[in-house]
Motif scaffolding. Structure first.
Motif, PDB file in Angstrom:
ATOM      1  N   ILE A 248      43.105  48.725  37.391  1.00  0.00           N
ATOM      2  CA  ILE A 248      43.634  49.763  38.180  1.00  0.00           C
ATOM      3  C   ILE A 248      42.543  50.215  39.278  1.00  0.00           C
ATOM      4  O   ILE A 248      42.770  50.600  40.236  1.00  0.00           O
ATOM      5  N   ARG A 249      41.508  50.539  38.645  1.00  0.00           N
ATOM      6  CA  ARG A 249      40.230  50.887  39.621  1.00  0.00           C
ATOM      7  C   ARG A 249      40.139  49.969  40.547  1.00  0.00           C
ATOM      8  O   ARG A 249      40.003  50.283  41.855  1.00  0.00           O
ATOM      9  N   ASN A 250      40.214  48.794  40.437  1.00  0.00           N
ATOM     10  CA  ASN A 250      39.940  47.503  41.583  1.00  0.00           C
ATOM     11  C   ASN A 250      41.066  47.729  42.575  1.00  0.00           C
ATOM     12  O   ASN A 250      40.993  47.821  43.828  1.00  0.00           O
ATOM     13  N   LEU A 251      42.465  48.191  42.060  1.00  0.00           N
ATOM     14  CA  LEU A 251      43.377  48.418  42.967  1.00  0.00           C
ATOM     15  C   LEU A 251      43.300  49.604  43.858  1.00  0.00           C
ATOM     16  O   LEU A 251      43.400  49.775  44.980  1.00  0.00           O
ATOM     17  N   GLN A 252      42.750  50.673  43.013  1.00  0.00           N
ATOM     18  CA  GLN A 252      42.425  51.821  43.798  1.00  0.00           C
ATOM     19  C   GLN A 252      41.500  51.643  44.972  1.00  0.00           C
ATOM     20  O   GLN A 252      41.644  52.289  45.980  1.00  0.00           O
ATOM     21  N   ILE A 253      40.457  50.695  44.410  1.00  0.00           N
ATOM     22  CA  ILE A 253      39.319  50.716  45.545  1.00  0.00           C
ATOM     23  C   ILE A 253      40.121  49.778  46.656  1.00  0.00           C
ATOM     24  O   ILE A 253      39.724  50.032  47.927  1.00  0.00           O
TER      25      ILE A 253
ATOM     26  N   LEU B  85      42.689  39.586  30.483  1.00  0.00           N
ATOM     27  CA  LEU B  85      43.175  40.541  29.812  1.00  0.00           C
ATOM     28  C   LEU B  85      43.735  39.975  28.496  1.00  0.00           C
ATOM     29  O   LEU B  85      43.319  40.927  27.452  1.00  0.00           O
ATOM     30  N   PRO B  86      44.439  38.950  28.245  1.00  0.00           N
ATOM     31  CA  PRO B  86      45.160  38.783  26.789  1.00  0.00           C
ATOM     32  C   PRO B  86      44.035  38.399  25.848  1.00  0.00           C
ATOM     33  O   PRO B  86      44.080  38.827  24.697  1.00  0.00           O
ATOM     34  N   GLY B  87      42.471  37.972  26.351  1.00  0.00           N
ATOM     35  CA  GLY B  87      41.621  37.747  25.291  1.00  0.00           C
ATOM     36  C   GLY B  87      40.532  38.937  25.053  1.00  0.00           C
ATOM     37  O   GLY B  87      39.787  38.909  24.413  1.00  0.00           O
ATOM     38  N   SER B  88      40.726  39.865  26.128  1.00  0.00           N
ATOM     39  CA  SER B  88      40.029  41.108  26.042  1.00  0.00           C
ATOM     40  C   SER B  88      39.800  41.792  24.689  1.00  0.00           C
ATOM     41  O   SER B  88      40.951  42.232  24.023  1.00  0.00           O
ATOM     42  N   PRO B  89      38.738  42.114  24.233  1.00  0.00           N
ATOM     43  CA  PRO B  89      38.434  42.671  23.032  1.00  0.00           C
ATOM     44  C   PRO B  89      39.070  44.271  23.095  1.00  0.00           C
ATOM     45  O   PRO B  89      39.542  44.902  22.334  1.00  0.00           O
ATOM     46  N   ASN B  90      38.807  44.861  24.380  1.00  0.00           N
ATOM     47  CA  ASN B  90      39.322  46.309  24.692  1.00  0.00           C
ATOM     48  C   ASN B  90      40.465  46.287  25.934  1.00  0.00           C
ATOM     49  O   ASN B  90      40.091  46.423  26.948  1.00  0.00           O
ATOM     50  N   GLN B  91      41.697  45.923  25.730  1.00  0.00           N
ATOM     51  CA  GLN B  91      42.526  45.695  26.729  1.00  0.00           C
ATOM     52  C   GLN B  91      42.873  46.931  27.431  1.00  0.00           C
ATOM     53  O   GLN B  91      43.151  47.098  28.837  1.00  0.00           O
ATOM     54  N   GLU B  92      42.604  47.925  26.845  1.00  0.00           N
ATOM     55  CA  GLU B  92      42.974  49.270  27.689  1.00  0.00           C
ATOM     56  C   GLU B  92      41.865  49.292  28.834  1.00  0.00           C
ATOM     57  O   GLU B  92      42.050  49.838  29.946  1.00  0.00           O
ATOM     58  N   GLU B  93      40.734  49.078  28.350  1.00  0.00           N
ATOM     59  CA  GLU B  93      39.583  49.244  29.563  1.00  0.00           C
ATOM     60  C   GLU B  93      39.727  48.474  30.299  1.00  0.00           C
ATOM     61  O   GLU B  93      39.684  48.773  31.691  1.00  0.00           O
ATOM     62  N   THR B  94      40.134  46.999  29.929  1.00  0.00           N
ATOM     63  CA  THR B  94      40.283  46.073  30.998  1.00  0.00           C
ATOM     64  C   THR B  94      41.537  46.345  31.952  1.00  0.00           C
ATOM     65  O   THR B  94      41.451  46.502  33.301  1.00  0.00           O
TER      66      THR B  94
ATOM     67  N   PRO C 257      52.242  52.281  28.963  1.00  0.00           N
ATOM     68  CA  PRO C 257      53.298  52.311  29.831  1.00  0.00           C
ATOM     69  C   PRO C 257      52.803  53.115  31.095  1.00  0.00           C
ATOM     70  O   PRO C 257      53.229  53.018  32.309  1.00  0.00           O
ATOM     71  N   GLY C 258      52.149  54.168  30.820  1.00  0.00           N
ATOM     72  CA  GLY C 258      51.530  55.078  31.993  1.00  0.00           C
ATOM     73  C   GLY C 258      50.669  54.274  32.962  1.00  0.00           C
ATOM     74  O   GLY C 258      50.723  54.312  34.099  1.00  0.00           O
ATOM     75  N   LEU C 259      49.733  53.461  32.457  1.00  0.00           N
ATOM     76  CA  LEU C 259      49.013  52.579  33.432  1.00  0.00           C
ATOM     77  C   LEU C 259      49.608  51.327  34.000  1.00  0.00           C
ATOM     78  O   LEU C 259      49.453  51.089  35.054  1.00  0.00           O
ATOM     79  N   ALA C 260      50.722  50.919  33.324  1.00  0.00           N
ATOM     80  CA  ALA C 260      51.550  50.134  33.933  1.00  0.00           C
ATOM     81  C   ALA C 260      52.085  50.663  34.997  1.00  0.00           C
ATOM     82  O   ALA C 260      52.466  49.964  36.284  1.00  0.00           O
ATOM     83  N   LYS C 261      52.617  51.825  35.010  1.00  0.00           N
ATOM     84  CA  LYS C 261      53.292  52.522  36.167  1.00  0.00           C
ATOM     85  C   LYS C 261      52.475  52.607  37.330  1.00  0.00           C
ATOM     86  O   LYS C 261      52.698  52.411  38.611  1.00  0.00           O
ATOM     87  N   GLN C 262      51.163  53.084  36.995  1.00  0.00           N
ATOM     88  CA  GLN C 262      50.121  53.207  38.162  1.00  0.00           C
ATOM     89  C   GLN C 262      49.742  51.765  38.593  1.00  0.00           C
ATOM     90  O   GLN C 262      49.573  51.927  39.694  1.00  0.00           O
ATOM     91  N   GLN C 263      49.669  50.942  38.020  1.00  0.00           N
ATOM     92  CA  GLN C 263      49.672  49.401  38.325  1.00  0.00           C
ATOM     93  C   GLN C 263      50.488  49.055  39.307  1.00  0.00           C
ATOM     94  O   GLN C 263      50.229  48.569  40.608  1.00  0.00           O
TER      95      GLN C 263
END
Lengths: 185, 188
Positions: free
Chosen positions: A151-156, A137-146, A85-91
């Motif tokens: 979010i990093r992409n959005l920041q940039i 994202l749906p198929g990512s082995p590490n969703q949190e990293e994705t 949820p925290g990351l979702a808020k950032q997004q």
């Protein structure tokens, strides 16, 4: 007292929405939409498809069943709030900052078409990689990293937009200065 | 409750709207017109102008909805359009949106009378007081407290620095309390 008033307003936010839009506004909007939509969508072309249709129909049944299952899983996974949820808020935060900045950038489209093209293509490229991450994202082995990468992409993107807007401001300032100078001469 | 913030409950309606469905447009209008009218009204403080802005904003939004990527909710997106239009309408009326109060607010001692703390605040009363604020104050205060933008976002919306947004807000808040205190006399 100030804090109290502030909290009071925040807590009762919804109740501050008591004005009603004037009756008949929708009719005006509808009229406006009709005049804007003078270019009616083209009628879909009729193509002979009898054989193809049969094939498509049988395929559709299979695809639909598969899609249903897939989508169910997909929905679970793409809901960022389910992952974190925290990351979702950032997004959401960055997405809306970017939305504002984009509309700012759009203002120079007419005055500086070339610059606008250049700037927006930079952003487009970054956005493409964002969309790719989102797709994966749906198929990512590490969703949190994705999600973090998203979010990093959005920041940039926000940062690049900032810089671009700065450049535009500088250009405008120097234009203004030149104007002022010529005026004073 | 939390999820409602992140997922647009009217996602499907927006998709229909992209296809040009008039029904979906009307449904979205029904869902959002009241909230959006109030947003415009808070910025403009004038019902006729707010209605014009709202009309223009919806026509614009439906014409542009194909470009809306649905990264945020329709409500947030729509709000952005309404606010941008309201601000530029307000600017036509007033050149400078940063109100300069001749009174240095930091210098005013915080005289909080006990009675004042006990007065029960009422929405209509606070609302009236907000309407009495100068344009610049009213806009920043509304954007921050009622529309839920942070100072970074406000700085972009109003093209002012984040710091200006912050001090404007502090001053607006102080002014609001002053107005309420003055009015408090009448209410008691």
């Amino acid at each position: 007292m100030e804090e109290r008033v502030q909290n009071f307003i925040r807590e009762n936010k919804r109740e501050f929405d008591f004005a009603e839009p004037p009756a008949g506004l929708w009719e005006k909007i509808e009229k406006g939409l009709d005049t804007k939509q003078t270019t009616t969508p083209k009628a879909s072309r009729v193509v002979k498809l009898s054989f193809l249709l049969q094939l498509a129909a049988s395929l559709a049944v299979i695809v639909a069943a598969g899609l249903f299952l897939w989508q169910y899983q997909y929905k679970q996974a793409t809901d960022l709030a389910n992952i974190d949820p925290g990351l979702a808020k950032q997004q959401v935060h960055y997405a809306s900052v970017i939305e504002i900045k984009r509309s700012e950038l759009k203002r120079i489209e007419k005055e500086e078409p070339q610059l606008y093209q250049e700037f927006s293509s930079e952003i487009r490229k970054m956005d493409e990689s964002y969309q790719r991450l989102k797709r994966d994202l749906p198929g990512s082995p590490n969703q949190e990293e994705t999600v973090k990468a998203m979010i990093r992409n959005l920041q940039i993107q926000a940062e690049v937009l900032n810089q671009q807007l700065n450049v535009i401001k500088q250009i405008n300032d120097s234009k203004k200065q030149q104007n002022d100078e010529t005026q004073s001469i | 409750m939390l999820e409602a913030v992140y997922t647009d409950q009217h996602f499907g309606l927006v998709v229909e709207c992209k296809k040009g469905s008039r029904k979906a447009q009307y449904d979205l209008y029904k869902l959002y017109s009241k909230a959006m009218f109030n947003v415009a009204l808070r910025v403009l403080n004038d019902a006729d102008e707010a209605a014009d802005v709202l009309q223009e904003a919806f026509i614009d939004a439906f014409a542009r909805v194909k470009d809306f990527r649905q990264e945020t909710t329709f409500g947030l997106w729509m709000k952005q359009i309404v606010i941008n239009k309201s601000i530029s309408q307000l600017r036509k009326r007033r050149k400078d949106l940063v109100s300069i109060d001749d009174v240095d607010v930091e210098a005013i001692p915080d005289t909080e009378s006990v009675d004042m703390e006990e007065i029960e605040l009422q929405v209509h009363q606070v609302h009236e007081a907000i309407q009495l604020l100068p344009d610049g104050y009213r806009v920043v205060l509304s954007l921050y407290l009622l529309e839920g933008y942070d100072h970074e976002e406000i700085s972009h919306i109003l093209k002012i620095s984040e710091n200006t947004s912050r001090t404007q807000f502090m001053r607006a808040r102080r002014k609001l309390v002053e107005i309420l205190k003055r009015k408090g006399i009448h209410y008691n």
